[in-house]
Design an enzyme around this catalytic site. Sequence first.
Site, PDB file in Angstrom:
ATOM      1  N   HIS A   1     -68.644  13.545  64.382  1.00  0.00           N
ATOM      2  CA  HIS A   1     -67.645  12.481  64.311  1.00  0.00           C
ATOM      3  C   HIS A   1     -66.816  12.402  65.601  1.00  0.00           C
ATOM      4  O   HIS A   1     -66.433  13.411  66.189  1.00  0.00           O
ATOM      5  CB  HIS A   1     -66.766  12.614  63.072  1.00  0.00           C
ATOM      6  CG  HIS A   1     -65.794  13.754  63.069  1.00  0.00           C
ATOM      7  ND1 HIS A   1     -64.522  13.656  63.606  1.00  0.00           N
ATOM      8  CD2 HIS A   1     -65.881  15.005  62.555  1.00  0.00           C
ATOM      9  CE1 HIS A   1     -63.880  14.792  63.421  1.00  0.00           C
ATOM     10  NE2 HIS A   1     -64.684  15.634  62.796  1.00  0.00           N
TER      11      HIS A   1
ATOM     12  N   ASP B   1     -61.826  19.037  67.621  1.00  0.00           N
ATOM     13  CA  ASP B   1     -62.351  18.509  66.360  1.00  0.00           C
ATOM     14  C   ASP B   1     -62.402  16.991  66.451  1.00  0.00           C
ATOM     15  O   ASP B   1     -61.386  16.334  66.262  1.00  0.00           O
ATOM     16  CB  ASP B   1     -61.449  18.973  65.218  1.00  0.00           C
ATOM     17  CG  ASP B   1     -61.918  18.549  63.843  1.00  0.00           C
ATOM     18  OD1 ASP B   1     -63.002  17.941  63.735  1.00  0.00           O
ATOM     19  OD2 ASP B   1     -61.186  18.824  62.869  1.00  0.00           O
TER      20      ASP B   1
ATOM     21  N   GLU C   1     -64.089  10.073  60.052  1.00  0.00           N
ATOM     22  CA  GLU C   1     -64.342  11.276  59.258  1.00  0.00           C
ATOM     23  C   GLU C   1     -63.043  11.901  58.779  1.00  0.00           C
ATOM     24  O   GLU C   1     -62.949  12.401  57.654  1.00  0.00           O
ATOM     25  CB  GLU C   1     -65.156  12.281  60.095  1.00  0.00           C
ATOM     26  CG  GLU C   1     -65.714  13.461  59.312  1.00  0.00           C
ATOM     27  CD  GLU C   1     -64.825  14.688  59.321  1.00  0.00           C
ATOM     28  OE1 GLU C   1     -65.211  15.703  58.715  1.00  0.00           O
ATOM     29  OE2 GLU C   1     -63.722  14.662  59.929  1.00  0.00           O
ATOM     30  N   GLU C   2     -62.018  11.873  59.651  1.00  0.00           N
ATOM     31  CA  GLU C   2     -60.762  12.567  59.356  1.00  0.00           C
ATOM     32  C   GLU C   2     -59.938  11.888  58.258  1.00  0.00           C
ATOM     33  O   GLU C   2     -58.958  12.459  57.788  1.00  0.00           O
ATOM     34  CB  GLU C   2     -59.917  12.694  60.625  1.00  0.00           C
ATOM     35  CG  GLU C   2     -60.528  13.539  61.735  1.00  0.00           C
ATOM     36  CD  GLU C   2     -60.573  15.024  61.418  1.00  0.00           C
ATOM     37  OE1 GLU C   2     -60.194  15.404  60.286  1.00  0.00           O
ATOM     38  OE2 GLU C   2     -60.973  15.803  62.285  1.00  0.00           O
TER      39      GLU C   2
ATOM     40  N   ASP D   1     -70.215  19.830  63.428  1.00  0.00           N
ATOM     41  CA  ASP D   1     -68.753  19.757  63.388  1.00  0.00           C
ATOM     42  C   ASP D   1     -68.182  21.109  63.796  1.00  0.00           C
ATOM     43  O   ASP D   1     -68.928  22.015  64.199  1.00  0.00           O
ATOM     44  CB  ASP D   1     -68.303  19.362  61.976  1.00  0.00           C
ATOM     45  CG  ASP D   1     -66.993  18.576  61.945  1.00  0.00           C
ATOM     46  OD1 ASP D   1     -66.138  18.803  62.818  1.00  0.00           O
ATOM     47  OD2 ASP D   1     -66.824  17.734  61.040  1.00  0.00           O
TER      48      ASP D   1
ATOM     49  N   HIS E   1     -56.838  21.099  64.018  1.00  0.00           N
ATOM     50  CA  HIS E   1     -55.881  20.041  63.698  1.00  0.00           C
ATOM     51  C   HIS E   1     -54.521  20.290  64.361  1.00  0.00           C
ATOM     52  O   HIS E   1     -53.466  20.069  63.760  1.00  0.00           O
ATOM     53  CB  HIS E   1     -55.730  19.860  62.186  1.00  0.00           C
ATOM     54  CG  HIS E   1     -56.860  19.091  61.586  1.00  0.00           C
ATOM     55  ND1 HIS E   1     -56.736  18.342  60.433  1.00  0.00           N
ATOM     56  CD2 HIS E   1     -58.149  18.927  61.984  1.00  0.00           C
ATOM     57  CE1 HIS E   1     -57.892  17.762  60.153  1.00  0.00           C
ATOM     58  NE2 HIS E   1     -58.761  18.110  61.084  1.00  0.00           N
TER      59      HIS E   1
END
Length: 358
Positions: free
Chosen positions: A67, A182, A214-215, A237, A332
Site C-alpha cells: 500500500h 509504513d 489501506e490505513e 507490508d 505509525h
Amino acid sequence: MSGNTLLESLKALDNVTGVSGDEEAVAEVMRHEMEGLYDEYQSDPLGNQIFIKYGKSKDRKIVFAAHMDEIGFIVNYIEENGLVRFMPVGYHDDRMAVNQDMVVITDRGEKIYGVTGSKPAHLMSAEDHKKVLTIPELFLDVGTDSAEETRSLGVEIGCYVGFARQGYILNGGRYYTGKSIDNRAGCAAIVETMRRIQKKDLETTVIMAASVQEEVGLRSGTPLVNRLDPELFIAVDVMLTGGVPGVESRECQMSMGKGPGIKYFDWDPILGATGNNVPRRLTNMIISSAQKRNIPFQREVILGGGTDAWAAAFAGKGVLAGGICIPERYMHTAVGTVNTDDLENTVQLITGFIEDYK
C-alpha cells in the site's frame, strides 16, 4: 543492497506525501521507479497502480500488493485567527501529533508548511500534565493571523496534512528512518523485485500492485482481486517488532535484523473482523523458498492490525492470501525505522518465491 537501488527507491518514495485518499504523488514516483520493468500498466478508479510482467501463462496470475498510503490528517476547521484544526486519517497515537513539523497539500498540489501547537506547559494545571493531549485539542500554525490569510495560501477544509520530515540512514549504519516507512518500505521492495526478475523465465504472470487507502480500512484488496482474478495474493507490508524498553518479547516476539516476517496470523480485536489466518500450504511454500536460499525469516503472529490480504482473501470466489512483512520500529509515527538488511532479505525472499512458484 543491489547497487543501492533499493535504498534509493525507498528514499524517493518515503520523501513524498501521500495520505490515505490522496496517494497520487506516491503513484507518480511508483510509475517512475517501475519505468521499463513491466509489460502492461493499469490503474483503477480508486488509484491503485498495477504493473504486470507476463509469464509463460497469462491466465495464471500472482499478485504482490504494497500500500502507498500513509497515515496523516485532514483539515476540518480554520479558526478566525488563522490556526488550523485537523482530524486524524488512519490510526494515530495522540502523543505523536504534538510539536510536529507538518505539510498541508492544497487543492492545487502546493505544499504549505506549519507546526502543531497546543496549550503551553507553563499554563497547564497539575491535572493537565497527567493527561495526553488529544488531536482535537491541537492546532496547526501556518504563520498567519487570520482565516482569510490562511485560505489565501490555499489551505481549506478537506486538505490533507502529513508529517514534514525527510528520511535518512541513521549515522551511516543499517537503519533507515522516515515518516512513511509504513508502507513505502513495501513499495520499494516490490519495485526492486521487479528489477531482479526482469531476465527470468517465469511460469506465472507476476503483478505488482501499489494499493491505496489501506490505513483507513484495507480498501484495495477486494477491488484488486475482482479486477485481476489472481490465484494468489500476497501483501508486502511492515510488521511490529519488540526489542525496545516497555515491550516484552512475549507480547511481540518479532525483531529487527532477523529477516522478513512470514505472516501466520493477525487480527484486530477492536474491529473484530479484520485479520488473516494464512493457510499452511502458503506459509509452507514461502518457508521452503527461504530455507532453500538460507534467507533468515520470522514467523509473524500478532494481535492488532491487518493487511490488504484480509480483504483479498474473501473477494471474488476467494483467493489464497498471506503476507511477507518487513520488521519496523516505531510504527505509525513520524520516525518509523527499518533495518536495510531486512529490506534486502525481503526482496530476496519474494524473488525466490516467484522463481519457485509453479
